[in-house]
Design an enzyme around this catalytic site. Sequence first.
Site, PDB file in Angstrom:
ATOM      1  N   TYR A 148      46.328  39.921  46.981  1.00 15.69           N
ATOM      2  CA  TYR A 148      44.979  40.473  46.881  1.00 15.69           C
ATOM      3  C   TYR A 148      44.241  40.370  48.201  1.00 15.69           C
ATOM      4  CZ  TYR A 148      42.731  35.829  46.651  1.00 15.69           C
ATOM      5  OH  TYR A 148      42.257  34.572  46.937  1.00 15.69           O
ATOM      6  N   ARG A 194      46.317  42.162  57.004  1.00 18.27           N
ATOM      7  CA  ARG A 194      46.835  40.990  56.283  1.00 18.27           C
ATOM      8  C   ARG A 194      47.497  41.403  54.966  1.00 18.27           C
ATOM      9  NH1 ARG A 194      42.836  36.211  54.983  1.00 18.27           N
ATOM     10  NH2 ARG A 194      42.032  37.756  53.530  1.00 18.27           N
ATOM     11  N   ARG A 226      60.224  41.298  30.520  1.00 12.14           N
ATOM     12  CA  ARG A 226      60.024  40.092  31.330  1.00 12.14           C
ATOM     13  C   ARG A 226      61.366  39.615  31.849  1.00 12.14           C
ATOM     14  NH1 ARG A 226      60.190  34.410  30.538  1.00 12.14           N
ATOM     15  NH2 ARG A 226      58.777  33.314  31.951  1.00 12.14           N
ATOM     16  N   LYS A 262      48.573  35.823  50.717  1.00 12.30           N
ATOM     17  CA  LYS A 262      47.387  35.809  49.847  1.00 12.30           C
ATOM     18  C   LYS A 262      47.755  36.244  48.435  1.00 12.30           C
ATOM     19  CE  LYS A 262      42.447  36.897  50.141  1.00 12.30           C
ATOM     20  NZ  LYS A 262      41.939  35.539  49.932  1.00 12.30           N
ATOM     21  N   GLU A 281      42.544  23.310  53.763  1.00 16.11           N
ATOM     22  CA  GLU A 281      41.462  24.298  53.685  1.00 16.11           C
ATOM     23  C   GLU A 281      40.648  24.053  52.428  1.00 16.11           C
ATOM     24  OE1 GLU A 281      43.253  28.264  53.475  1.00 16.11           O
ATOM     25  OE2 GLU A 281      44.898  27.464  52.289  1.00 16.11           O
ATOM     26  N   LEU A 337      45.804  29.816  54.613  1.00  8.83           N
ATOM     27  CA  LEU A 337      45.603  31.260  54.704  1.00  8.83           C
ATOM     28  C   LEU A 337      45.031  31.589  56.088  1.00  8.83           C
ATOM     29  CD1 LEU A 337      45.781  33.865  52.950  1.00  8.83           C
ATOM     30  CD2 LEU A 337      43.314  33.703  52.787  1.00  8.83           C
TER      31      LEU A 337
HETATM   32  N1  PDD Z   1      39.285  33.674  49.633  1.00 12.51           N
HETATM   33  N2  PDD Z   1      41.617  30.107  52.441  1.00 12.51           N
HETATM   34  C1  PDD Z   1      41.765  30.430  51.132  1.00 12.51           C
HETATM   35  C2  PDD Z   1      42.617  29.563  50.282  1.00 12.51           C
HETATM   36  C3  PDD Z   1      41.130  31.574  50.622  1.00 12.51           C
HETATM   37  O1  PDD Z   1      41.287  31.917  49.332  1.00 12.51           O
HETATM   38  C4  PDD Z   1      40.304  32.363  51.466  1.00 12.51           C
HETATM   39  C5  PDD Z   1      39.612  33.617  50.996  1.00 12.51           C
HETATM   40  C6  PDD Z   1      40.155  31.973  52.815  1.00 12.51           C
HETATM   41  C7  PDD Z   1      39.313  32.750  53.797  1.00 12.51           C
HETATM   42  O2  PDD Z   1      39.906  33.967  54.154  1.00 12.51           O
HETATM   43  P1  PDD Z   1      39.038  35.234  54.563  1.00 12.51           P
HETATM   44  O3  PDD Z   1      38.157  34.801  55.668  1.00 12.51           O
HETATM   45  O4  PDD Z   1      40.034  36.225  54.970  1.00 12.51           O
HETATM   46  O5  PDD Z   1      38.240  35.636  53.351  1.00 12.51           O
HETATM   47  C8  PDD Z   1      40.845  30.845  53.265  1.00 12.51           C
HETATM   48  C9  PDD Z   1      38.688  34.886  49.092  1.00 12.51           C
HETATM   49  C10 PDD Z   1      37.377  35.223  49.681  1.00 12.51           C
HETATM   50  C11 PDD Z   1      38.668  34.791  47.569  1.00 12.51           C
HETATM   51  O6  PDD Z   1      39.663  34.321  47.042  1.00 12.51           O
HETATM   52  O7  PDD Z   1      37.700  35.222  46.944  1.00 12.51           O
END
Ligand code: PDD
Length: 285
Positions: A32, A51, A100, A149, A181, A205
Amino acid sequence: MRTVYVNGEYLPETEARISIFDRGFLMADGVYEVTSVLDGKLIDFDGHAVRLSRSLNELEMKNPISKEDLLEVHRELVRLNEIDEGLVYLQITRGSDGDRDFAFPAPETEPTIVLFTQNKPGLADSPAAKKGAKVISIEDIRWGRRDIKTVQLLYPSMGKMMAKKAGCDDAWMVEDGFVTEGTSNNAYIVKGNKIITRALSNEILHGITRAAVLRFAREAQMEVEERNFTIDEAKQADEAFTTSASAFVMPVVEIDGVALGDGTPGRVAPRLREIYLDEMRKAAV
Ligand code: PDD
């Protein structure tokens, strides 16, 4: 009612349909992106599209849509749903061949693609960013490919709930003593004039907001150190913050009950937030 996008069609949200055999649903076999919208325009669309391609490649998943068409769908949803400030959520899964099975479906199986908007008035001028966030630390027990992601977000959701139960806003995850993170953001500390954040690897990420914020910080002559830091070092920092597409730069004012500095957002994080919002508004598409 929202208009959403599913496999080539714009539909009212109540009419959108996905198979119960979809691998996104059965196996979290999907990726996503979340792209923010300010002034009705997309922030860093290019970064998110790049990405997305990388995530799909790493999982040997087909990309069902070109970058140009993807931009068009984002823009059309923003227009149809009259989003001035908010988010566009995009998900691509490996689809389904009607059963499945742990093995991937036949290569000709079409991926599923879904996009929807979230209206968030006041996203930029957020009261939460003025107050700053309180975080707790939790063990990072996620899998080893956090650079992809994927929609496997159960543990981050649980982390968010652990934070809420503790009366806090979010959780920072810790592995071997070092902060990886936040549940849905990248983590930073500030010591003196130095911004410290974990270097890129499979453990975190590769945040799109991170890349832009570090570029702006360096351009503003701030010192950036990409290295591991422990949760104890974080508690002794002058300031801390997180970055994400959904919250931009968010000051962190407390970690595990320990106030940072005077317990208010500090100097560096609010400045970076302002620069980020100014510059990204100008470059929005
Ligand atoms: N989340 N680390 C994790 C685990 C994340 O899920 C996200 C983003 C980030 C930051 O990445 P970016 O700057 O590209 O948004 C770092 C999104 C916003 C979400 O899951 O809603």
